[in-house]
Design a protein around this motif. Sequence first.
Motif, PDB file in Angstrom:
ATOM      1  N   GLY A   1     102.003  23.466  51.429  1.00 16.97           N
ATOM      2  CA  GLY A   1     101.860  24.618  52.777  1.00 16.97           C
ATOM      3  C   GLY A   1     100.844  24.734  53.304  1.00 16.97           C
ATOM      4  O   GLY A   1     100.430  24.812  54.365  1.00 16.97           O
ATOM      5  N   PRO A   2      99.579  25.551  52.241  1.00 18.05           N
ATOM      6  CA  PRO A   2      98.057  25.791  53.043  1.00 18.05           C
ATOM      7  C   PRO A   2      97.544  24.339  53.353  1.00 18.05           C
ATOM      8  O   PRO A   2      97.049  24.595  54.450  1.00 18.05           O
ATOM      9  CB  PRO A   2      97.639  26.011  52.336  1.00 18.05           C
ATOM     10  N   ALA A   3      97.884  23.235  53.018  1.00 24.27           N
ATOM     11  CA  ALA A   3      96.925  22.006  53.698  1.00 24.27           C
ATOM     12  C   ALA A   3      97.952  21.629  54.505  1.00 24.27           C
ATOM     13  O   ALA A   3      96.727  21.370  55.495  1.00 24.27           O
ATOM     14  CB  ALA A   3      97.296  21.412  52.266  1.00 24.27           C
ATOM     15  N   GLY A   4      99.637  21.759  55.050  1.00 24.38           N
ATOM     16  CA  GLY A   4     100.170  21.581  56.421  1.00 24.38           C
ATOM     17  C   GLY A   4      98.866  22.172  57.094  1.00 24.38           C
ATOM     18  O   GLY A   4      99.289  21.954  58.016  1.00 24.38           O
ATOM     19  N   GLU A   5      99.093  23.687  56.682  1.00 24.69           N
ATOM     20  CA  GLU A   5      98.189  24.502  57.946  1.00 24.69           C
ATOM     21  C   GLU A   5      97.074  24.334  58.073  1.00 24.69           C
ATOM     22  O   GLU A   5      96.383  24.987  59.266  1.00 24.69           O
ATOM     23  CB  GLU A   5      98.898  26.282  56.808  1.00 24.69           C
ATOM     24  N   GLY A   6      96.728  23.511  57.235  1.00 20.61           N
ATOM     25  CA  GLY A   6      94.957  23.202  57.856  1.00 20.61           C
ATOM     26  C   GLY A   6      95.496  21.976  58.606  1.00 20.61           C
ATOM     27  O   GLY A   6      94.481  22.478  59.109  1.00 20.61           O
ATOM     28  N   VAL A   7      95.855  21.595  58.083  1.00 22.53           N
ATOM     29  CA  VAL A   7      95.647  20.699  59.512  1.00 22.53           C
ATOM     30  C   VAL A   7      96.276  20.975  60.604  1.00 22.53           C
ATOM     31  O   VAL A   7      95.282  20.600  61.372  1.00 22.53           O
ATOM     32  CB  VAL A   7      96.833  19.692  58.832  1.00 22.53           C
ATOM     33  N   GLN A   8      96.964  21.729  61.005  1.00 20.57           N
ATOM     34  CA  GLN A   8      97.574  22.774  61.958  1.00 20.57           C
ATOM     35  C   GLN A   8      95.960  22.761  62.354  1.00 20.57           C
ATOM     36  O   GLN A   8      96.613  22.945  63.588  1.00 20.57           O
ATOM     37  CB  GLN A   8      98.777  23.330  62.099  1.00 20.57           C
ATOM     38  N   GLY A   9      96.368  23.695  61.966  1.00 20.85           N
ATOM     39  CA  GLY A   9      94.859  24.906  62.383  1.00 20.85           C
ATOM     40  C   GLY A   9      93.023  23.588  62.954  1.00 20.85           C
ATOM     41  O   GLY A   9      93.146  23.963  63.977  1.00 20.85           O
ATOM     42  N   SER A  10      92.671  22.399  62.345  1.00 17.31           N
ATOM     43  CA  SER A  10      92.292  21.621  62.605  1.00 17.31           C
ATOM     44  C   SER A  10      92.361  21.042  63.799  1.00 17.31           C
ATOM     45  O   SER A  10      91.867  21.113  64.947  1.00 17.31           O
ATOM     46  CB  SER A  10      92.258  21.136  61.292  1.00 17.31           C
TER      47      SER A  10
ATOM     48  N   MET B   1      92.332  20.267  69.369  1.00 18.17           N
ATOM     49  CA  MET B   1      92.637  21.137  71.137  1.00 18.17           C
ATOM     50  C   MET B   1      91.814  22.025  72.084  1.00 18.17           C
ATOM     51  O   MET B   1      91.404  21.410  73.445  1.00 18.17           O
ATOM     52  CB  MET B   1      94.138  21.465  71.251  1.00 18.17           C
ATOM     53  N   GLU B   2      91.615  22.755  71.549  1.00 14.69           N
ATOM     54  CA  GLU B   2      90.712  23.973  72.212  1.00 14.69           C
ATOM     55  C   GLU B   2      89.167  22.787  72.153  1.00 14.69           C
ATOM     56  O   GLU B   2      89.203  23.161  73.242  1.00 14.69           O
ATOM     57  CB  GLU B   2      90.256  24.800  71.972  1.00 14.69           C
ATOM     58  N   PHE B   3      88.808  22.284  71.456  1.00 12.63           N
ATOM     59  CA  PHE B   3      87.214  21.265  71.408  1.00 12.63           C
ATOM     60  C   PHE B   3      87.382  20.696  73.192  1.00 12.63           C
ATOM     61  O   PHE B   3      86.332  20.777  73.567  1.00 12.63           O
ATOM     62  CB  PHE B   3      87.110  20.553  70.684  1.00 12.63           C
ATOM     63  N   PHE B   4      88.854  20.070  72.847  1.00 14.19           N
ATOM     64  CA  PHE B   4      89.144  18.746  74.471  1.00 14.19           C
ATOM     65  C   PHE B   4      89.274  19.759  75.636  1.00 14.19           C
ATOM     66  O   PHE B   4      88.401  19.909  76.007  1.00 14.19           O
ATOM     67  CB  PHE B   4      89.798  18.227  73.740  1.00 14.19           C
TER      68      PHE B   4
END
Length: 201
Positions: free
Chosen positions: A42-51, A56-59
């Motif tokens: 669960g947290p790992a998936g959230e980490g992937v989504q967060g990254s 997206m924000e960087f681009f």
Amino acid sequence: MCFPNVGGGGLQSTPRSAWARPWLGRTSALQEAATSREGAAGPAGEGVQGSGRLRMEFFRRLWNYWNQIDGQVLLLLRPQNPRTQWQILSVFLLPKKVPLEVVMAKHPNSVYIETASECKLIKGESYTVDCLEGCKIQPQRAEFSLGCGPNYHPTFEIFLPYMLEEIYIMIRDQKDADVWMRRVVLTGETSHREQEPLSTE
């Protein structure tokens, strides 16, 4: 159902529940392991989504940086009409390189309100104007385009009460962030040269 238990005391009957207890314990351990793996995922998936959101924000910021240009906000006040009790302020969002004289030539009856006009604008971004004293603003939102000539129509029109003396104008981007703010005095012979930038605090 019973199963034979061969031991020192001879044949004895063993309940099936006791025979199956080791397997039940193994099944519980497997279930606990699966649950712990799901919890870890669960947290790992959230980490992937967060990254992914960070990328997206960087681009997005990089895109805005490359599409950002030096712009200007020009204010032209149309002649007051006592019969309608309105005065209309035309707001132009333009590239900085557009000469004021060219715009004024298309609106000879309007009075230019001199102010600190420079700002940063992004091609293709939509903007809104907010004026607390304005009774009506049209359109509600407009997209900034480099192809503004040769007619140079106003980007926004602010309908103001007749004989209003001063106003506060704010221009916001599509994320509702302020990109330009000014206090403008509208009355008197020298009022078209008396303005103060609003504090961003």
